[in-house]
Design a protein around this motif. Structure first.
Motif, mmCIF file in Angstrom:
data_model
loop_
_atom_site.group_PDB
_atom_site.id
_atom_site.type_symbol
_atom_site.label_atom_id
_atom_site.label_comp_id
_atom_site.label_asym_id
_atom_site.label_seq_id
_atom_site.Cartn_x
_atom_site.Cartn_y
_atom_site.Cartn_z
ATOM 1 N N SER A 157 2.115 6.249 8.404
ATOM 2 C CA SER A 157 0.696 6.547 8.178
ATOM 3 C C SER A 157 -0.061 5.312 7.690
ATOM 4 O O SER A 157 -1.152 4.989 8.186
ATOM 5 C CB SER A 157 0.571 7.679 7.156
ATOM 6 O OG SER A 157 -0.788 7.910 6.834
ATOM 7 N N VAL A 158 0.537 4.585 6.728
ATOM 8 C CA VAL A 158 -0.100 3.370 6.205
ATOM 9 C C VAL A 158 -0.197 2.304 7.295
ATOM 10 O O VAL A 158 -1.227 1.630 7.438
ATOM 11 C CB VAL A 158 0.677 2.843 4.985
ATOM 12 C CG1 VAL A 158 0.163 1.464 4.582
ATOM 13 C CG2 VAL A 158 0.561 3.812 3.815
ATOM 14 N N GLN A 193 0.819 -1.214 0.000
ATOM 15 C CA GLN A 193 0.000 0.000 0.000
ATOM 16 C C GLN A 193 0.854 1.266 0.000
ATOM 17 O O GLN A 193 0.460 2.287 -0.558
ATOM 18 C CB GLN A 193 -0.942 0.028 1.209
ATOM 19 C CG GLN A 193 -1.922 1.200 1.181
ATOM 20 C CD GLN A 193 -3.196 0.903 1.946
ATOM 21 O OE1 GLN A 193 -3.677 -0.232 1.957
ATOM 22 N NE2 GLN A 193 -3.753 1.923 2.579
ATOM 23 N N LYS A 252 5.139 8.345 5.370
ATOM 24 C CA LYS A 252 4.162 7.598 4.584
ATOM 25 C C LYS A 252 3.968 6.193 5.133
ATOM 26 O O LYS A 252 2.828 5.707 5.282
ATOM 27 C CB LYS A 252 4.604 7.543 3.125
ATOM 28 C CG LYS A 252 3.620 6.824 2.207
ATOM 29 C CD LYS A 252 4.115 6.857 0.771
ATOM 30 C CE LYS A 252 3.130 6.178 -0.177
ATOM 31 N NZ LYS A 252 3.610 6.200 -1.570
ATOM 32 N N ALA A 260 -0.374 2.716 10.504
ATOM 33 C CA ALA A 260 -1.413 3.099 11.468
ATOM 34 C C ALA A 260 -2.800 2.887 10.873
ATOM 35 O O ALA A 260 -3.724 2.404 11.550
ATOM 36 C CB ALA A 260 -1.219 4.554 11.874
ATOM 37 N N GLU A 261 -2.960 3.227 9.590
ATOM 38 C CA GLU A 261 -4.258 3.078 8.915
ATOM 39 C C GLU A 261 -4.684 1.610 8.844
ATOM 40 O O GLU A 261 -5.855 1.270 9.065
ATOM 41 C CB GLU A 261 -4.157 3.668 7.509
ATOM 42 C CG GLU A 261 -5.427 3.511 6.669
ATOM 43 C CD GLU A 261 -5.239 4.004 5.251
ATOM 44 O OE1 GLU A 261 -6.023 3.596 4.377
ATOM 45 O OE2 GLU A 261 -4.289 4.789 5.010
ATOM 46 N N LEU A 262 -3.709 0.723 8.571
ATOM 47 C CA LEU A 262 -4.018 -0.706 8.454
ATOM 48 C C LEU A 262 -4.034 -1.417 9.805
ATOM 49 O O LEU A 262 -4.455 -2.577 9.887
ATOM 50 C CB LEU A 262 -2.996 -1.387 7.542
ATOM 51 C CG LEU A 262 -2.976 -0.927 6.070
ATOM 52 C CD1 LEU A 262 -1.882 -1.659 5.299
ATOM 53 C CD2 LEU A 262 -4.340 -1.162 5.408
ATOM 54 N N GLY A 263 -3.533 -0.749 10.831
ATOM 55 C CA GLY A 263 -3.469 -1.384 12.148
ATOM 56 C C GLY A 263 -2.368 -2.409 12.241
ATOM 57 O O GLY A 263 -2.476 -3.386 12.997
#
Length: 337
Positions: free
Chosen positions: A39-40, A11, A36, A42-45
């Motif tokens: 951030s990815v 991603q 980046k 954290a977004e995906l866990g």
């Protein structure tokens, strides 16, 4: 199934190695790429194994140390120096012991290191195969060798050829012409180059002095006292005249040779001179002349370099030749007669 590092890499459009470095706060990742990846993740866990602490601290604060043995003098003192620096800086030491030199077998330590998520790796007196180096460089963790040259990475060590030459020059300067050699027993130079470097220096010094290199005066001792005894037996039992001096590739082998000479009534140094390399803890009490090195300082220097590399210092890890010196004691003297 949980989110994997491969999912984060896909991603974020970067490699898994870059994800690993970014999450662990390692150098050579741009701030934009690091932001980046974080951030990815954290977004995906995504939570990196073995715990979530890596995301909170940015580092595992653990340095790996790879050794073939843990019970040898050099390794023990080098590890002590490494550990002291790491503890002073709030780092942990993770030891990978191979239990000896592995010949012709696949070693699986690289996968273990990736799984344990060390921040950097120190390799003690052990060569790495091309595949092992490829895997380690793929993880992009800082890498440094200690105790001997390793193809593919910088290192901290003495000039073994020069050290052995200094030992030979001492014996030649005393007037010895019949000089034997107790060499290291490891023949696989990919695993350990130091014995071969010291033996080459012995042969070169003999040839330079116009002296015969006699095969029956060379025996492998594998860098231990017990094997030094066995190697000395082999030389002492050979037919014909005995050497008047022995250059030993390590102090432990030299001590073994001294024990065997004493058992046979061969007087040191009146009939036989013995010189080693290391300055082992027992060398001064035994009166052994040696080429002294300080593995504790080697370990400290290497660990300090890697910590500087982790802090982002450019060119922190580099080939570094450490000092050595001839220490003359009571085991060497001019030859008899």
């Amino acid at each position: 199934m949980g989110v994997s590092i491969d999912d984060v890499a896909a991603q974020a459009h970067v490699s898994t190695a870059t994800v690993s470095r970014a999450l662990r706060g390692l150098p050579r990742v741009s701030e934009a790429t690091r932001a980046k990846v974080l951030s990815v993740a954290a977004e995906l866990g995504y939570v990196p194994s073995p715990s979530a602490s890596g995301l909170a601290t940015g580092r595992t604060r653990t340095m790996g140390v790879l050794v073939p043995f843990v019970d040898r003098w050099y390794f023990g003192h080098a590890i002590e120096g490494i550990d002291q620096v790491l503890r002073e800086n709030g780092y942990n030491l993770l030891l990978f012991s191979l239990g000896g030199y592995v010949h012709g077998q696949k070693r699986s330590f690289t996968e273990s290191m990736v799984r344990k998520q060390i921040d950097a790796l120190l390799v003690l007196s052990l060569g790495l195969s091309e595949e092992e180096l490829r895997q380690l460089h793929h993880t992009e963790i800082p890498l440094l060798s200690v105790g001997g040259p390793v193809v593919g990475c910088s290192g901290v060590y003495i000039d073994d050829g020069a050290a052995a030459t200094a030992a030979m020059d001492h014996l030649l300067g005393l007037g010895h012409r019949r000089i034997g050699h107790l060499s290291g027993g490891v023949q696989d130079e990919r695993n350990f180059k130091v014995p071969a470097l010291r033996t080459l220096a012995y042969r070169t010094a003999m040839e330079r002095a116009g002296l015969e290199v006699r095969p029956d005066w060379i025996a492998a001792g594998d860098f231990t006292v017990a094997e030094g005894v066995r190697a000395a037996v082999q030389i002492f039992d050979a037919p014909g005249e005995l050497p008047t001096a022995l250059f030993c590739g390590s102090d432990e082998m030299a001590l073994g040779a001294m024990f065997e000479a004493q058992r046979r009534g061969i007087r040191i140094p009146e009939e036989l001179s013995v010189v080693g390399i290391d300055d082992h803890d027992f060398s001064a009490p035994a009166g052994l002349t040696t080429i002294a090195q300080k593995p504790w300082h080697h370990g400290r220097a290497a660990a300090t370099m890697l910590l500087a590399e982790l802090a982002g210092a450019t060119g922190a890890t580099r080939d570094t030749l450490m000092p050595f010196e001839l220490v003359v004691r009571h085991s060497t003297a001019p030859p008899p007669g």
